[in-house]
Design an enzyme around this catalytic site. Structure first.
Site, short mmCIF file in Angstrom:
data_model
loop_
_atom_site.label_atom_id
_atom_site.label_comp_id
_atom_site.label_asym_id
_atom_site.label_seq_id
_atom_site.Cartn_x
_atom_site.Cartn_y
_atom_site.Cartn_z
N ARG A 63 0.32 3.81 -2.88
CA ARG A 63 1.46 3.29 -3.63
C ARG A 63 1.45 1.78 -3.80
O ARG A 63 1.55 1.25 -4.90
CB ARG A 63 2.76 3.63 -2.88
CG ARG A 63 3.48 4.83 -3.36
CD ARG A 63 4.35 5.33 -2.20
NE ARG A 63 3.44 5.74 -1.14
CZ ARG A 63 3.02 6.98 -1.00
NH1 ARG A 63 3.47 7.91 -1.77
NH2 ARG A 63 2.16 7.31 -0.06
N THR A 64 1.36 1.09 -2.68
CA THR A 64 1.52 -0.37 -2.72
C THR A 64 0.42 -1.01 -3.55
O THR A 64 0.67 -1.89 -4.37
CB THR A 64 1.54 -0.93 -1.29
OG1 THR A 64 2.51 -0.20 -0.53
CG2 THR A 64 1.90 -2.39 -1.27
N LYS A 91 -20.16 -7.54 6.32
CA LYS A 91 -21.32 -8.28 6.84
C LYS A 91 -20.88 -9.32 7.86
O LYS A 91 -21.65 -10.17 8.28
CB LYS A 91 -22.04 -8.98 5.69
CG LYS A 91 -22.67 -8.05 4.66
CD LYS A 91 -23.38 -8.88 3.61
CE LYS A 91 -23.89 -8.00 2.47
NZ LYS A 91 -24.28 -8.82 1.31
N ARG A 113 -2.96 -6.99 2.27
CA ARG A 113 -2.55 -6.03 3.31
C ARG A 113 -3.60 -6.08 4.39
O ARG A 113 -4.81 -6.04 4.11
CB ARG A 113 -2.46 -4.61 2.74
CG ARG A 113 -2.36 -3.58 3.88
CD ARG A 113 -1.97 -2.24 3.43
NE ARG A 113 -0.59 -2.20 2.99
CZ ARG A 113 0.08 -1.07 2.76
NH1 ARG A 113 -0.50 0.08 2.92
NH2 ARG A 113 1.34 -1.11 2.36
N HIS A 141 6.74 -5.80 5.79
CA HIS A 141 6.29 -5.26 4.51
C HIS A 141 7.39 -5.65 3.51
O HIS A 141 8.21 -4.82 3.11
CB HIS A 141 6.13 -3.75 4.64
CG HIS A 141 5.45 -3.07 3.49
ND1 HIS A 141 5.16 -3.71 2.29
CD2 HIS A 141 5.00 -1.80 3.35
CE1 HIS A 141 4.56 -2.86 1.48
NE2 HIS A 141 4.46 -1.69 2.10
C1 NCD Z 1 4.24 2.01 4.27
C2 NCD Z 1 3.21 1.06 4.85
O1 NCD Z 1 2.06 1.09 4.48
O2 NCD Z 1 3.62 0.31 5.69
N1 NCD Z 1 3.84 2.66 3.12
C3 NCD Z 1 3.91 2.05 1.93
O3 NCD Z 1 3.64 0.87 1.80
N2 NCD Z 1 4.33 2.79 0.91
C4 NCD Z 1 4.72 2.96 5.25
C5 NCD Z 1 3.74 3.80 5.97
O4 NCD Z 1 2.54 3.70 5.84
O5 NCD Z 1 4.24 4.63 6.73
#
Ligand code: NCD
Length: 311
Positions: A63-64, A91, A113, A141
């Site tokens: 999703r993100t 590497k 991320r 997040h």
């Molecule tokens: C969340 C994350 O990655 O922190 N998911 C997301 O971004 N949609 C929550 C999760 O992974 O549980």
């Protein structure tokens, strides 16, 4: 809700802890205007034309990652998708070296991320371009917190005075932390619910109520945000059995029947169906789960726009 007269001054979005209620409102109001773009037949605006956005994901994401990619494209930015696999990270190149090299190509925004808490902050102190935190370990997040806030405001027309339960694996959840900061600043009451091993009393110091018995609070809340059990972060000693967890903290039909009539159910995804939430509720009429995904796009468009138009 009145539009907040405020200038956006932040070049990065690293945490929601740092944002004021006015700033949070400003992002939501900006997202409102971008949401309209997605309803047009031509779903694109030139706001970031000529700018470059790099998605740097060092942890899995569906999703993100796609939401940031689509947001960048709808703003007419050029997008580069970078992942650890197949890159020089494998590497042995450090995060800082990789980021400096990416930046040397003339990048405007790095969306990162990373499994380590603080990675986005470290990057922001190293590079000159904007940095957006797309999840750093169990820390924060921020865009998930913002899209949750947006979705709640859209559903109830307000945030102040609402009672929001965030349920499950709190200690490992960056979503819980970002939601907690944002919701309390906006005047909601946050009730964190989970077993003592996944939720310590220390969260009370951050302004939340802490409960270990879901059934005691389920009838009083307006919103239930069910968290994914973070099996990849969890230590075995923190967890009895999956069955036990589901019995005590899973949102099933029987529990749902005891909720307020207009309770709103959320989940950041990906869901462990049948563990923290049952499918009939996740797919039912009071679920906002897909609305969260839709709103995530508008919120990320707003964030990408704001960090490049700060001043
Ligand atoms: C969340 C994350 O990655 O922190 N998911 C997301 O971004 N949609 C929550 C999760 O992974 O549980």
């Amino acid at each position: 809700m009145p539009h907040t007269p405020l200038r956006w001054t932040r070049k990065h979005l690293l945490t929601l802890e740092a944002l004021s209620a006015d700033e949070l409102r400003f992002v939501l109001d900006t997202a409102d205007s971008f949401k309209e773009v997605s309803t047009r037949s031509v779903k694109k605006v030139p706001a970031l034309r000529g700018r470059v956005v790099v998605n740097c994901f060092f942890e899995d994401s569906t999703r993100t990652r796609t939401s940031f990619a689509l947001a960048a494209q709808r703003l007419s930015a050029d997008l580069i998708d970078f992942s650890e696999k197949g890159s020089s990270i494998s590497k042995g190149e450090t995060l800082i070296d990789t980021a400096r090299n990416i930046e040397a190509m003339g990048v405007d925004i790095i969306v990162i991320r990373h499994p380590a808490a603080g990675a986005a902050d470290l990057l922001a102190r190293t590079v000159n371009c904007s940095v957006v935190n797309a999840g750093d370990g169990a820390h924060e997040h921020p865009t998930q917190g913002l899209l949750d806030l947006y979705t709640i405001r859209e559903r109830f027309g307000k945030i102040e005075g609402l009672k929001v339960a965030i349920v499950g694996d709190i200690v490992n959840s960056r979503v819980a932390r970002s939601n907690l900061w944002a919701l309390t600043k906006m005047g909601a009451e946050v009730i964190l619910v989970g077993p003592p091993t996944l939720l310590s009393k220390s969260f009370e110091a951050l302004g939340a109520r802490v409960h270990h018995n879901f059934d005691e609070v389920i009838g009083e809340v307006d919103v239930i945000n069910m968290l994914r059990v973070q099996f990849e972060r969890i230590k075995t000693s923190q967890f009895p059995t999956v069955r036990e967890f589901t019995r005590l903290f899973g949102l099933n039909q029987e529990r749902f029947a005891r909720c307020k009539k207009n309770v709103f159910v959320m989940h950041p995804g990906p869901m462990n169906r049948g563990i923290e939430i049952s499918s009939t509720i996740a797919d039912g009429p009071q679920s906002g789960i897909l609305k969260q995904v839709t709103n995530g796009l508008a919120v990320r468009m707003a964030v990408l726009y704001l960090v490049t138009h700060s001043g």
